[in-house]
Scaffold this motif. Structure first.
Motif, PDB file in Angstrom:
ATOM      1  N   TRP A 154     -91.742  50.836   4.814  1.00  0.00           N
ATOM      2  CA  TRP A 154     -92.528  49.613   4.604  1.00  0.00           C
ATOM      3  C   TRP A 154     -93.687  49.845   3.643  1.00  0.00           C
ATOM      4  CZ3 TRP A 154     -92.930  44.597   4.957  1.00  0.00           C
ATOM      5  CH2 TRP A 154     -94.133  43.951   5.275  1.00  0.00           C
ATOM      6  N   ASN A 155     -94.262  51.030   3.669  1.00  0.00           N
ATOM      7  CA  ASN A 155     -95.327  51.332   2.724  1.00  0.00           C
ATOM      8  C   ASN A 155     -94.810  51.423   1.297  1.00  0.00           C
ATOM      9  OD1 ASN A 155     -98.285  52.154   3.593  1.00  0.00           O
ATOM     10  ND2 ASN A 155     -96.916  52.440   5.312  1.00  0.00           N
TER      11      ASN A 155
ATOM     12  N   ARG B 267     -94.495  47.992  -0.090  1.00  0.00           N
ATOM     13  CA  ARG B 267     -95.782  47.428  -0.505  1.00  0.00           C
ATOM     14  C   ARG B 267     -96.267  48.059  -1.807  1.00  0.00           C
ATOM     15  NH1 ARG B 267    -100.421  49.610  -1.391  1.00  0.00           N
ATOM     16  NH2 ARG B 267    -100.393  50.737   0.568  1.00  0.00           N
ATOM     17  N   ASP B 268     -96.154  49.371  -1.920  1.00  0.00           N
ATOM     18  CA  ASP B 268     -96.533  50.019  -3.178  1.00  0.00           C
ATOM     19  C   ASP B 268     -95.723  49.438  -4.333  1.00  0.00           C
ATOM     20  OD1 ASP B 268     -98.343  51.663  -1.943  1.00  0.00           O
ATOM     21  OD2 ASP B 268     -97.026  53.406  -1.883  1.00  0.00           O
TER      22      ASP B 268
ATOM     23  N   ALA C 278     -94.488  46.454  -4.521  1.00  0.00           N
ATOM     24  CA  ALA C 278     -94.991  45.117  -4.840  1.00  0.00           C
ATOM     25  C   ALA C 278     -96.225  45.216  -5.734  1.00  0.00           C
ATOM     26  CB  ALA C 278     -95.293  44.338  -3.559  1.00  0.00           C
ATOM     27  N   ASP C 279     -97.072  46.212  -5.496  1.00  0.00           N
ATOM     28  CA  ASP C 279     -98.207  46.431  -6.397  1.00  0.00           C
ATOM     29  C   ASP C 279     -97.730  46.680  -7.827  1.00  0.00           C
ATOM     30  OD1 ASP C 279    -100.111  46.122  -4.441  1.00  0.00           O
ATOM     31  OD2 ASP C 279    -100.562  48.253  -4.236  1.00  0.00           O
TER      32      ASP C 279
ATOM     33  N   ILE D 256     -92.367  37.899  -8.472  1.00  0.00           N
ATOM     34  CA  ILE D 256     -92.000  38.223  -7.099  1.00  0.00           C
ATOM     35  C   ILE D 256     -91.546  36.942  -6.422  1.00  0.00           C
ATOM     36  CG2 ILE D 256     -92.861  39.050  -4.884  1.00  0.00           C
ATOM     37  CD1 ILE D 256     -94.736  40.912  -6.405  1.00  0.00           C
ATOM     38  N   ASP D 257     -90.316  36.960  -5.944  1.00  0.00           N
ATOM     39  CA  ASP D 257     -89.739  35.781  -5.295  1.00  0.00           C
ATOM     40  C   ASP D 257     -90.230  35.700  -3.848  1.00  0.00           C
ATOM     41  OD1 ASP D 257     -88.001  33.612  -4.822  1.00  0.00           O
ATOM     42  OD2 ASP D 257     -86.433  34.960  -4.120  1.00  0.00           O
ATOM     43  N   VAL D 258     -90.145  36.796  -3.158  1.00  0.00           N
ATOM     44  CA  VAL D 258     -90.601  36.861  -1.765  1.00  0.00           C
ATOM     45  C   VAL D 258     -91.366  38.169  -1.596  1.00  0.00           C
ATOM     46  CG1 VAL D 258     -89.905  36.918   0.657  1.00  0.00           C
ATOM     47  CG2 VAL D 258     -88.606  35.524  -0.967  1.00  0.00           C
ATOM     48  N   ALA D 259     -92.638  38.055  -1.241  1.00  0.00           N
ATOM     49  CA  ALA D 259     -93.476  39.236  -1.039  1.00  0.00           C
ATOM     50  C   ALA D 259     -92.966  40.004   0.179  1.00  0.00           C
ATOM     51  CB  ALA D 259     -94.925  38.806  -0.842  1.00  0.00           C
ATOM     52  N   PRO D 260     -93.423  41.238   0.348  1.00  0.00           N
ATOM     53  CA  PRO D 260     -92.927  42.059   1.456  1.00  0.00           C
ATOM     54  C   PRO D 260     -92.896  41.302   2.776  1.00  0.00           C
ATOM     55  CG  PRO D 260     -94.333  43.385   0.063  1.00  0.00           C
ATOM     56  CD  PRO D 260     -94.378  41.978  -0.478  1.00  0.00           C
ATOM     57  N   THR D 261     -91.751  41.304   3.419  1.00  0.00           N
ATOM     58  CA  THR D 261     -91.622  40.642   4.706  1.00  0.00           C
ATOM     59  C   THR D 261     -90.443  41.263   5.449  1.00  0.00           C
ATOM     60  OG1 THR D 261     -91.554  38.488   5.816  1.00  0.00           O
ATOM     61  CG2 THR D 261     -90.155  38.751   3.877  1.00  0.00           C
ATOM     62  N   ARG D 262     -90.061  40.642   6.543  1.00  0.00           N
ATOM     63  CA  ARG D 262     -88.984  41.202   7.373  1.00  0.00           C
ATOM     64  C   ARG D 262     -87.868  40.194   7.512  1.00  0.00           C
ATOM     65  NH1 ARG D 262     -89.804  44.722  12.867  1.00  0.00           N
ATOM     66  NH2 ARG D 262     -87.891  45.860  12.482  1.00  0.00           N
TER      67      ARG D 262
ATOM     68  N   TYR E 164     -86.836  45.452   6.231  1.00  0.00           N
ATOM     69  CA  TYR E 164     -88.004  45.032   5.464  1.00  0.00           C
ATOM     70  C   TYR E 164     -87.568  44.798   4.021  1.00  0.00           C
ATOM     71  CZ  TYR E 164     -89.948  47.047   9.604  1.00  0.00           C
ATOM     72  OH  TYR E 164     -90.197  47.346  10.907  1.00  0.00           O
TER      73      TYR E 164
ATOM     74  N   TYR F 243     -90.662  36.365   9.690  1.00  0.00           N
ATOM     75  CA  TYR F 243     -92.053  35.991   9.946  1.00  0.00           C
ATOM     76  C   TYR F 243     -92.313  34.513   9.635  1.00  0.00           C
ATOM     77  CZ  TYR F 243     -92.783  41.054  10.173  1.00  0.00           C
ATOM     78  OH  TYR F 243     -92.715  42.377  10.502  1.00  0.00           O
TER      79      TYR F 243
ATOM     80  N   TRP G 209    -101.803  48.819   6.830  1.00  0.00           N
ATOM     81  CA  TRP G 209    -100.713  47.923   6.442  1.00  0.00           C
ATOM     82  C   TRP G 209     -99.587  47.932   7.486  1.00  0.00           C
ATOM     83  CZ3 TRP G 209     -99.036  44.078   3.630  1.00  0.00           C
ATOM     84  CH2 TRP G 209     -97.728  44.013   3.139  1.00  0.00           C
TER      85      TRP G 209
ATOM     86  N   ILE H 276     -96.768  31.671  11.832  1.00  0.00           N
ATOM     87  CA  ILE H 276     -97.307  32.529  10.783  1.00  0.00           C
ATOM     88  C   ILE H 276     -97.460  31.694   9.523  1.00  0.00           C
ATOM     89  CG2 ILE H 276     -96.858  34.557   9.350  1.00  0.00           C
ATOM     90  CD1 ILE H 276     -95.455  35.825  11.740  1.00  0.00           C
TER      91      ILE H 276
ATOM     92  N   TYR I  75     -99.341  39.090  -4.707  1.00  0.00           N
ATOM     93  CA  TYR I  75     -97.921  39.275  -5.022  1.00  0.00           C
ATOM     94  C   TYR I  75     -97.259  37.975  -5.475  1.00  0.00           C
ATOM     95  CZ  TYR I  75     -98.594  43.744  -2.609  1.00  0.00           C
ATOM     96  OH  TYR I  75     -99.039  44.974  -2.226  1.00  0.00           O
ATOM     97  N   HIS I  76     -97.534  36.891  -4.753  1.00  0.00           N
ATOM     98  CA  HIS I  76     -96.872  35.630  -5.107  1.00  0.00           C
ATOM     99  C   HIS I  76     -97.524  34.917  -6.276  1.00  0.00           C
ATOM    100  CE1 HIS I  76     -94.527  35.113  -1.136  1.00  0.00           C
ATOM    101  NE2 HIS I  76     -93.757  35.504  -2.090  1.00  0.00           N
TER     102      HIS I  76
END
Lengths: 309, 309, 309, 309
Positions: free
Chosen positions: C224-225, C228-229, C231-232, C241-247, C254, C296, D224, D241, D296-297
């Motif tokens: 998961w980290n 996120r990295d 995504a940065d 980015i279509d969908v930021a980090p999620t589940r 993830y 989420y 995070w 959420i 991100y978005h």
């Protein structure tokens, strides 16, 4: 290519104090107790990890000393038991056959035999399926009522043998395991080997030591953060941590080692890589054994070689 | 309540091999070189972490041995230098005053004096601001061209003193530091103390040992994953890791210790908690010193007490 | 149980701007370019992830529009190509056979055929092995000179089909894939299915949409980290980015979704669970499709269904 | 430099369903209930985060609508209340003074006044200290019996005002807050500002919107991973959420937004950077407001501006 042995199904470990160990494995490690059984006068407690479908992956067996009773691997088909019986008997390895439920509650049909190292090995098919702890429809990713560390599943077992090469040949030639990594002595013989069936770095591994020895068995964790959280839980409960969260060179995995209340070493493991059947094994040299085992410290604590069961 | 000393501004450390250490601190640790200077025949290299605004936070000083030249704390106002000069001189502590740039490039106005342990301590105001490495408008969260570990900032310094209580009294009574945690011997005297000005668990800490000793200085990392990634980088470059990623009991922080090429111990640190000025100090007993220092292993490796500079 | 198809080997995707996409896939995503080739007048660039052993896992193909040229799965044995040729032809599916290197540099022997959805599917054996980027002896866990996101390997491909049930039957009955999860409409028909050969939640998945459509292809990340990295890095480079980090609910994985410069959707994926061949599929209801896809938010952005290639 | 206001002490929020909200804040969010009180016919429930020392950081107040009753900041010294009374009255801002315990159980001595935006603001000193949930001697890093998300402490409050510049001037000029970041409209006026006293990116922030509005209040999380685990817990309990785990451009922080059962927006926040008093504010342009808020978005969901209390 036949895909017979799928993965490690369970370990049965000896514990001199069954109640203390049951409390530890359920409340600190967070496994679920699925059954208790007395057979041939021996008390046993059956445990599973939350995400496992089968009846048990750890069996605690009342015994005067700690250590490994046997390791068991899941085969894909009932016929695989015949296949391996034939191979083993052709190699003059005596094989015993057991019907489903003969060896205990929830148990599948099984064959048992001895590795050259004296370890009792089982192959099993048709374990009772009790389901993981989630619904089959619209499940959340994880139950919310887990206690303790609660690893999702058993991962691998690591044993000791006087003759690592004989153990390795037995597992690769007769049981169709694949070698992923090895630590070689300067004279070229194998000091430790890592063997897989599940396309991960190892389902069973062996290092030079006394025959029949158990070095540790390991549970899968989802990530490095989970390993650290687990270490907090272990420390809180006063569990003896053998090796704090660190990284292996072999397997690239993340790890922490600790001891159950009677001295069996447990590991939490994550990471690793995907292994195709045509994977070319990685070799570590004797000089780099420290880095192979503990990648950051580059040295192995004395307990690693001397404390086992 | 006056808020004079804000935080640790820099450490100046002695290094017998200036070029080797500069390569290590810039390429492995990932600090940025901001200047070189020769003053009074002494070569120095000035370094900063990427997210720091000021000219330097680590100064490498060519010297025959390794160790700490001095530690420097940032004060909020120029008048704070007068305030502390008065306090120190009233306590018969000799104070030397330096004009901006007198002590080196980018340096602020400063006062210097000696702690009871013999450590040279500096308070500084008006350091040259060179900016962090991000634009002031619409900045990304982190530069993308950093090399090595690249911690965002210096965090704290940990030193050794024969008389921990005298050191602690000096910092709390004269310099207005606040005690957050202490390790007490069975007879009640302080074996180690942790002192802060930045509302974090420590900006400076001290443990029983030889006067003038440097145990380590620490850089802030953003999280436990960053500490593990850093350990990969250290191992890759063959840096001697003293303590692999683990957790402190004191500060609750996450840590890894390692040595620069000449023997100065570095730390990467994260975690901790918020400290109000009315924080009631936490006490650790001598029996639990192991857990206080390394929460998971509950014991301190011999190097922790014997290897320092 | 035969283990013929092992996993997704590669995807070949159409890109109207080959140079721009090559720059994106190598510098931002961090894949390694292994070859360039012109065949039948078509320019192609061959790419691999750092931890993959074979010659390529992504092929960029100059074309007027974006989308999927074909998906290719690795089989364990050369004879598996014959096995599937027989099965497919017995089901009246035309099969084309190609010799090693006939389809491009590094390519193995292959068969190709069309799924009911019109997708071109390939099975391949004997890809050129170029090795991952680590030595075979005493390797570090990761190369230190990677650029960009640098996922270790390709994970799965997600396509669109008018008739999800026909696609699913084709993959399970003829190609021996196993169903892990499905989203069912209120009338009971399959809206989306997830199919595996690699004991993970999916190697290929399909959702209701236009035949031949590519929803996305996904790379494995370690945790998961890492997502996120990544995504940065994406945001830094201005990638959409279509969908930021999620589940995900399905797979428990993830994720983050984003687009390559010409509109092909990419995913970074991690997590999931181990799948035995006797895994009982999980079902999601139409009402919970939002939670199935984005656990989420419990709702799916409009782009998810309408933007594809 | 005087250090009077230390940080956000508490928020008092209006809730139409006190029992439902108490259940949510204690069982899902994992705060600890410290008291209940009826005063002037109004029922209130007092809550604290586990690592906070004071009696409460969130007060739930039975009311017909949701929203913010007031925000309260901790001052370091009792005399600071006089200091700010003088400043405020000199600026013709009416100030009310309250003795300790006058405003509720555990409450300190306080002054209250209205910001130009109509928000009720309190400064407080001498809150009852009830301790965090750890022993003062040899504490573990975290209690093991926490339930739900269990953030260690309250972090900041984010409100809405018609005149952001007047709000900002009030907080910086009269209350000695420092500006860390601002979003500027193309005509140069402030659309949103971020203000701190605790050396973090913000203790209070304000965005253009209706006077008296509450956008959200935020709890600190350690990293995070904690934010993602929390999102699992929220989803499991069916909490709405608003924004799944993502990153802010402003503050660089990690975040997830969600709603309590009556519509007050909560945030979990971590990350950020250290702020010296001489920190030069960061500016975001109107065009980059999307990236400023959700890095991100790069766009803000409609709810962000329209849903508040």
């Amino acid at each position: 290519m036949p895909d017979r042995i799928l993965r490690l199904q369970h370990v049965e470990v000896r514990v001199p104090d069954l109640e203390l160990c049951t409390a530890y494995y359920t409340e600190v490690l967070g496994l679920i107790e699925t059954a208790r059984d007395v057979r041939d006068g021996v008390d046993r407690v059956f445990l599973k990890c939350w995400d496992e479908q089968e009846h048990h992956s750890v069996v605690l067996r009342q015994a005067p000393t700690y250590g490994l009773d046997h390791m068991s691997f899941k085969v894909a088909d009932a016929a695989d038991l015949d296949h391996f019986t034939d191979r083993l008997e052709a190699a003059s390895v005596p094989v015993k056959r057991f019907a489903a439920r003969e060896l205990g509650p929830g148990w599948g049909a099984a064959i048992r035999f001895e590795a050259p190292s004296g370890h009792l090995v089982e192959l099993v098919h048709g374990m009772e399926r009790v389901g993981n702890m989630l619904p089959m429809t619209n499940p959340p990713p994880r139950p919310q009522d887990l206690v303790g560390i609660a690893p999702p599943r058993l991962d691998h077992v690591f044993v000791m043998a006087e003759d690592v090469e004989a153990f390795t040949a037995f597992f690769t030639e007769l049981l169709e395991f694949r070698l992923t990594e090895q630590i070689l002595a300067n004279d070229g013989h194998q000091l430790a080997t890592f063997l897989e069936r599940s396309h991960t770095p190892h389902d069973v591994a062996v290092i030079t030591g006394p025959n029949g020895g158990l070095h540790h068995f390991a549970f899968w964790m989802d990530d490095w953060n989970g390993i650290r959280d687990a270490a907090d839980t272990l420390a809180y409960h006063g569990v003896q941590i053998d090796v704090a969260p660190t990284r292996h060179g072999v397997t690239r995995g993340y790890t922490t080692y600790f001891f159950d209340p009677v001295g069996n070493r447990n590991e939490l493991f994550t990471g690793g890589y995907w292994v195709d059947p045509d994977f070319e094994p990685i070799t570590w040299t004797e000089e780099e054994m420290g880095r192979a085992i503990f990648y950051y410290h580059r040295e192995v604590n004395e307990r690693f070689f001397t404390v086992h069961s």
